[in-house]
Write a protein that holds these residues in place. Structure first.
Motif, short mmCIF file in Angstrom:
data_model
loop_
_atom_site.label_atom_id
_atom_site.label_comp_id
_atom_site.label_asym_id
_atom_site.label_seq_id
_atom_site.Cartn_x
_atom_site.Cartn_y
_atom_site.Cartn_z
N GLU A 128 0.80 -1.22 0.00
CA GLU A 128 0.00 0.00 0.00
C GLU A 128 0.84 1.27 0.00
O GLU A 128 0.43 2.30 -0.58
CB GLU A 128 -0.97 0.01 1.18
CG GLU A 128 -0.33 0.02 2.55
CD GLU A 128 -0.08 -1.36 3.10
OE1 GLU A 128 0.14 -1.47 4.32
OE2 GLU A 128 -0.13 -2.34 2.31
N VAL A 129 2.00 1.27 0.63
CA VAL A 129 2.86 2.47 0.64
C VAL A 129 3.38 2.73 -0.77
O VAL A 129 3.41 3.88 -1.23
CB VAL A 129 4.02 2.32 1.64
CG1 VAL A 129 4.97 3.51 1.53
CG2 VAL A 129 3.49 2.20 3.06
N ALA A 130 3.77 1.67 -1.47
CA ALA A 130 4.20 1.83 -2.85
C ALA A 130 3.06 2.38 -3.70
O ALA A 130 3.27 3.26 -4.56
CB ALA A 130 4.67 0.48 -3.41
N TYR A 154 -4.28 4.22 -7.71
CA TYR A 154 -3.27 3.85 -6.71
C TYR A 154 -3.59 4.46 -5.34
O TYR A 154 -3.39 3.80 -4.31
CB TYR A 154 -1.88 4.27 -7.18
CG TYR A 154 -1.34 3.34 -8.24
CD1 TYR A 154 -0.99 2.04 -7.92
CD2 TYR A 154 -1.18 3.77 -9.56
CE1 TYR A 154 -0.50 1.17 -8.90
CE2 TYR A 154 -0.69 2.91 -10.53
CZ TYR A 154 -0.35 1.61 -10.20
OH TYR A 154 0.13 0.75 -11.16
N TYR A 155 -4.10 5.68 -5.32
CA TYR A 155 -4.51 6.24 -4.03
C TYR A 155 -5.63 5.40 -3.40
O TYR A 155 -5.70 5.26 -2.17
CB TYR A 155 -5.00 7.68 -4.20
CG TYR A 155 -3.91 8.72 -4.24
CD1 TYR A 155 -2.77 8.62 -3.44
CD2 TYR A 155 -4.03 9.85 -5.06
CE1 TYR A 155 -1.78 9.59 -3.47
CE2 TYR A 155 -3.05 10.82 -5.10
CZ TYR A 155 -1.92 10.70 -4.31
OH TYR A 155 -0.95 11.66 -4.33
N ALA A 161 -6.42 0.59 2.46
CA ALA A 161 -5.55 0.00 3.49
C ALA A 161 -5.48 0.91 4.71
O ALA A 161 -4.61 0.73 5.57
CB ALA A 161 -4.16 -0.23 2.92
N ASP A 162 -6.38 1.90 4.78
CA ASP A 162 -6.53 2.79 5.93
C ASP A 162 -5.39 3.80 6.08
O ASP A 162 -5.10 4.26 7.19
CB ASP A 162 -6.69 2.00 7.24
CG ASP A 162 -8.00 1.23 7.29
OD1 ASP A 162 -8.98 1.71 6.70
OD2 ASP A 162 -8.03 0.16 7.91
N MET A 186 -13.07 11.72 2.66
CA MET A 186 -12.71 12.87 3.51
C MET A 186 -13.16 12.61 4.95
O MET A 186 -12.44 12.92 5.91
CB MET A 186 -13.36 14.14 2.96
CG MET A 186 -12.94 15.41 3.71
SD MET A 186 -11.17 15.77 3.60
CE MET A 186 -11.04 16.41 1.93
N ILE A 187 -14.34 12.05 5.12
CA ILE A 187 -14.85 11.73 6.46
C ILE A 187 -13.96 10.69 7.12
O ILE A 187 -13.60 10.81 8.30
CB ILE A 187 -16.31 11.26 6.38
CG1 ILE A 187 -17.23 12.43 5.99
CG2 ILE A 187 -16.77 10.65 7.70
CD1 ILE A 187 -18.64 12.03 5.61
N LYS A 188 -13.58 9.65 6.38
CA LYS A 188 -12.70 8.63 6.93
C LYS A 188 -11.36 9.23 7.34
O LYS A 188 -10.83 8.91 8.42
CB LYS A 188 -12.48 7.51 5.90
CG LYS A 188 -13.66 6.55 5.75
CD LYS A 188 -13.33 5.46 4.73
CE LYS A 188 -14.46 4.45 4.64
NZ LYS A 188 -14.57 3.62 5.85
N ALA A 189 -10.80 10.09 6.50
CA ALA A 189 -9.51 10.69 6.81
C ALA A 189 -9.59 11.56 8.06
O ALA A 189 -8.71 11.54 8.92
CB ALA A 189 -9.01 11.52 5.62
#
Length: 300
Positions: A128-130, A154-155, A161-162, A186-189
């Motif tokens: 997920e970081v990649a 990709y984002y 992956a949270d 946006m709400i999740k973030a």
């Protein structure tokens, strides 16, 4: 050993009849025998050896990764690079770390294209970081041509992956083409503690203080509740906000113990959510008067 799912083949050769068995989970591991039981026992022995070898390789890789991270932290970049290169054929963390060195030029000459290749290999294996790094590279045209759709792709992997920062990036990119998913991310973030998301998204609610509910409203089905929300927007809010050149539109309605109302600011209202006496407070009051006091409102 966990329960095995197996297939077997019955064969004949010059030495007689026999069985070949392999595990569905590990198809390269096989067992042979004159009887089914002998073949199964042989397969289990081979599988045990295989798993022990994999476990040993994993432990060795983890030890090497720890050594590489320690070397990197000590600015011994050549040692870190050598270790990560030795692991980069199969270890996705090593691919990402090595790619980061190429981005920063630590221990190697800067090489964005090499970094992109390493991130792409790691992302194709689910890292997920990649995926997050590739999202940024496609968004900004770094090491590749700008591509908004690939950036979103990709984002999305990283967001699912949270990764809160990926959720924020995705929300911003989707805002003009998919406002529902944009607000969802946006709400999740914001709930994940992403500071920029919290500054962009307005959350207002009196649910913690509310002790009573609008029973008549709660007895409606969800579509009727949504229609009531739409009525408040068109009849109560629109005339007030229009006088300032702004407005709001309903993006989503989520029924439940504390119904959620997702609203998008329009026009001049896009900047009027800054304080307890602002437009956000007025909007909450209008909904509380007509709908219910135990509600949650998100505005962006």
């Amino acid at each position: 050993m966990e329960e095995l799912h197996t297939h077997y083949h019955y064969f004949s050769n010059e030495e007689g009849d026999g069985y070949e068995i392999y595990s569905c989970e590990y198809p390269d591991v096989k067992g042979y025998g004159d009887t089914y039981e002998e073949a199964m026992d042989d397969m289990k022995r081979n599988l045990d050896r295989y798993l022990q070898r994999i476990k040993g390789e994993k432990m060795e890789a983890e030890s090497l990764m720890e050594q590489a991270i320690a070397a990197y932290d000590a600015k011994d970049f050549l040692k870190a690079k050598a270790i990560w290169e030795s692991l980069s054929n199969t270890n996705t963390d090593a691919m990402v770390n090595l790619g980061t060195m190429y981005v920063k030029g630590f221990g190697v000459a800067k090489n964005i294209h090499e970094a992109f290749t390493l991130f792409d290999r790691a992302a194709s294996q689910g890292h997920e970081v990649a995926a997050f790094y590739l999202g940024g590279m496609y968004e900004n045209g770094i090491g590749t041509s700008p591509d908004a759709q690939k950036s979103i792709q990709y984002y999305t992997v990283a967001a699912e992956a949270d990764m809160a920062t990926a959720q924020l990036k995705l929300a911003i990119l989707l805002r003009n083409e998919d406002i529902l998913n944009s607000m969802k991310w946006m709400i999740k973030a914001a709930h994940a503690g992403e500071s920029q998301a919290q500054s962009l998204l307005t959350y207002v609610s009196n649910q913690a203080e509310a002790s009573d509910i609008n029973v008549a409203f709660r007895m409606m089905d969800e579509s009727s509740q949504r229609a009531k929300v739409e009525m408040v927007i068109s009849e109560n809010l629109a005339p007030i906000l229009a006088s300032d050149g702004g407005g709001v539109e309903l993006v989503n309605y989520v029924s439940g113990d504390a119904p959620e109302i997702w609203l998008r600011y329009l026009g001049a209202c896009s900047g009027c959510h800054l304080g307890p006496t602002s437009t956000a407070g007025m909007i909450l009051e209008q909904f509380e008067n007509v709908i219910d006091k135990k509600i949650v409102i998100y505005l962006w």
